[in-house]
Design a protein around this motif. Structure first.
Motif, short mmCIF file in Angstrom:
data_model
loop_
_atom_site.label_atom_id
_atom_site.label_comp_id
_atom_site.label_asym_id
_atom_site.label_seq_id
_atom_site.Cartn_x
_atom_site.Cartn_y
_atom_site.Cartn_z
N LEU A 67 51.97 2.39 -1.32
CA LEU A 67 51.48 2.12 -2.67
C LEU A 67 51.50 0.62 -2.91
O LEU A 67 52.48 -0.06 -2.63
N ARG A 68 50.41 0.09 -3.45
CA ARG A 68 50.31 -1.34 -3.73
C ARG A 68 50.63 -1.58 -5.20
O ARG A 68 50.08 -0.94 -6.09
N PHE A 69 51.52 -2.53 -5.44
CA PHE A 69 52.00 -2.86 -6.78
C PHE A 69 51.76 -4.35 -6.96
O PHE A 69 52.49 -5.17 -6.39
N ARG A 70 50.77 -4.73 -7.75
CA ARG A 70 50.39 -6.14 -7.89
C ARG A 70 50.92 -6.71 -9.21
O ARG A 70 51.02 -6.00 -10.21
N VAL A 71 51.22 -8.01 -9.18
CA VAL A 71 51.70 -8.71 -10.37
C VAL A 71 50.67 -9.76 -10.77
O VAL A 71 50.27 -10.60 -9.95
N TYR A 72 50.24 -9.70 -12.03
CA TYR A 72 49.20 -10.60 -12.55
C TYR A 72 49.76 -11.45 -13.69
O TYR A 72 50.68 -11.06 -14.41
N ARG A 73 49.15 -12.60 -13.86
CA ARG A 73 49.50 -13.52 -14.94
C ARG A 73 48.72 -13.14 -16.20
O ARG A 73 47.52 -12.84 -16.13
N SER A 74 49.38 -13.14 -17.32
CA SER A 74 48.70 -12.92 -18.59
C SER A 74 48.99 -14.07 -19.54
O SER A 74 49.90 -14.87 -19.32
N ASP A 75 48.23 -14.13 -20.63
CA ASP A 75 48.36 -15.19 -21.63
C ASP A 75 49.44 -14.81 -22.63
O ASP A 75 49.44 -13.68 -23.13
N PRO A 76 50.36 -15.71 -22.96
CA PRO A 76 51.38 -15.38 -23.96
C PRO A 76 50.80 -14.90 -25.29
O PRO A 76 51.44 -14.13 -26.00
N ARG A 77 49.59 -15.34 -25.59
CA ARG A 77 48.96 -14.93 -26.85
C ARG A 77 48.54 -13.47 -26.84
O ARG A 77 48.17 -12.92 -27.89
N ASP A 78 48.59 -12.83 -25.67
CA ASP A 78 48.26 -11.40 -25.60
C ASP A 78 49.34 -10.53 -26.24
O ASP A 78 49.09 -9.35 -26.51
N PHE A 79 50.51 -11.12 -26.49
CA PHE A 79 51.66 -10.32 -26.92
C PHE A 79 52.12 -10.68 -28.32
O PHE A 79 52.08 -11.86 -28.71
N VAL A 80 52.55 -9.67 -29.04
CA VAL A 80 53.13 -9.87 -30.37
C VAL A 80 54.49 -10.53 -30.20
O VAL A 80 55.29 -10.13 -29.34
N ALA A 81 54.75 -11.54 -31.03
CA ALA A 81 56.07 -12.18 -30.99
C ALA A 81 57.08 -11.28 -31.69
O ALA A 81 56.83 -10.81 -32.80
N GLY A 82 58.23 -10.99 -31.06
CA GLY A 82 59.24 -10.07 -31.59
C GLY A 82 59.64 -10.40 -33.03
O GLY A 82 58.80 -10.86 -33.80
N PRO A 83 60.86 -10.18 -33.43
CA PRO A 83 61.92 -9.71 -32.52
C PRO A 83 61.90 -8.19 -32.37
O PRO A 83 61.36 -7.48 -33.22
N TRP A 84 62.47 -7.71 -31.25
CA TRP A 84 62.66 -6.29 -31.05
C TRP A 84 64.15 -6.02 -30.98
O TRP A 84 64.93 -6.84 -30.47
N GLN A 85 64.56 -4.85 -31.42
CA GLN A 85 65.97 -4.52 -31.40
C GLN A 85 66.49 -4.38 -29.97
O GLN A 85 67.60 -4.77 -29.65
N TRP A 86 65.63 -3.80 -29.10
CA TRP A 86 66.03 -3.59 -27.72
C TRP A 86 65.01 -4.25 -26.79
O TRP A 86 63.81 -4.07 -26.96
N ALA A 87 65.51 -4.99 -25.81
CA ALA A 87 64.62 -5.70 -24.90
C ALA A 87 63.93 -4.77 -23.92
O ALA A 87 62.87 -5.09 -23.39
N TYR A 88 64.52 -3.59 -23.63
CA TYR A 88 64.02 -2.77 -22.54
C TYR A 88 63.35 -1.48 -23.03
O TYR A 88 63.20 -0.53 -22.28
N THR A 89 62.97 -1.43 -24.29
CA THR A 89 62.16 -0.31 -24.77
C THR A 89 60.69 -0.64 -24.54
O THR A 89 60.30 -1.81 -24.49
N PHE A 90 59.87 0.38 -24.42
CA PHE A 90 58.43 0.17 -24.22
C PHE A 90 57.69 1.44 -24.58
O PHE A 90 58.27 2.52 -24.69
#
Length: 309
Positions: A67-90
């Protein structure tokens, strides 16, 4: 709230295919529970972060195509700025042939068909943050690959006694880390207090730890499958006792402890069909234990009784 709205600036633009700007040119290969995963497009720092958690299961690249698992670069602006209560929820979005993930500073997808392929898009160059993101996504991908190979990941505490594994399951707060700590204090080897793989080899139930940090942190010991001696439901109490319980009763709890795939409507039936087969010959108990230890004699006596019967 719809999928990914809490994490992505534009959830509707979630990637429909595995493409983007690579972070780097390095790769490494992991092997776990008879499955292989080739992680590609890494920087040196990202590869080091992965090895901090999963270095015990890194292997020499094989000649066949895993299985191939690739890692790509994304733009920080693609993401909502937190805060989140838990860092590892998704968030998870289960689709017929794929699963999508969106969390703190990352998004990912795993396509099961026609060719199993995984991708992680991240904007972070922070070592620790990437390590947590990758661990999150890898667990999901591993859960699906194991299910396809007739195995499951189980939220559980597992420890080794006389060459065989005792797996203890329960919901958050039921005592998995406590029982693992007590077993370690008694001199036993702990596989994991967080997550382990359950499979079969020649019709024998086997357990193998996934190298990932639970509350006890990363635990020593080379991951390899070991035979399962007993499956226990944990109950905190003021005494130590153990009693057999119907396998059907424990199966209901086991379903709730198989993360990611148990919430996927496209895989419910496969999971429900597989679990009874995996533990069909495994003794099942309700283990009541005190926080100050002393549970091992009653547990060992119960296992010995089933061995004789």
């Amino acid at each position: 709230m719809a999928f990914a709205e809490a994490y992505l600036t534009y959830p509707d633009l979630f990637p429909a295919r595995h493409a983007g700007e690579p972070w780097g040119e390095l790769s490494l290969e992991l092997a776990f529970a008879s499955e292989r995963f080739r992680i590609e497009q890494l920087t040196a720092d990202q590869a080091a972060a992965i090895r901090e958690i999963f270095g015990e299961i890194e292997v020499t690249p094989s000649s066949h195509t895993p299985l191939r698992f690739r890692v790509y670069r994304s733009d920080p602006r693609d993401f909502v700025a937190g805060p989140w209560q838990w860092a590892y929820t998704f968030d998870l979005d289960h689709q017929a042939d794929s699963v999508r993930l969106a969390g703190r500073g990352f998004l990912a997808r795993f396509d099961r068909w026609p060719t199993p392929t995984a991708s992680l898009w991240t904007a972070t160059d922070d070592h620790g943050e990437f390590r947590g993101q990758f661990a999150n996504v890898f667990r999901v991908v591993a859960a699906y690959r194991l299910l396809a190979a007739d195995a499951v990941l189980v939220h559980s505490a597992a420890f080794l006694d006389a060459g065989r594994v005792v797996m203890c399951i329960g919901h958050s707060g039921d005592g998995k880390t406590t029982i693992a700590s007590l077993a370690r204090e008694a001199g036993l080897d702990i596989l994991s207090d967080d997550i382990n793989a359950l499979s079969q080899l020649d019709d024998v139930a086997m357990v193998e730890k996934l190298p990932a940090a639970g509350d006890l942190g990363l635990l020593p010991g080379q991951p390899r499958p070991r035979p399962l001696a007993a499956l226990c439901r944990l109950i905190k109490g003021d005494h130590n006792s153990i009693a057999p319980i119907p396998r059907s009763t424990l199966l209901g709890l086991l379903v709730t402890c198989t993360p990611f795939v148990n919430a996927d409507p496209h895989h419910n039936q496969r999971l429900l069909d597989l679990l009874p087969h995996l533990v069909r010959d495994v003794p099942t108990f309700a283990l009541t234990f005190r926080r100050d230890g002393g549970f091992l004699p009653v547990l060992r006596a119960a296992i010995a009784q089933t061995d004789r019967s």
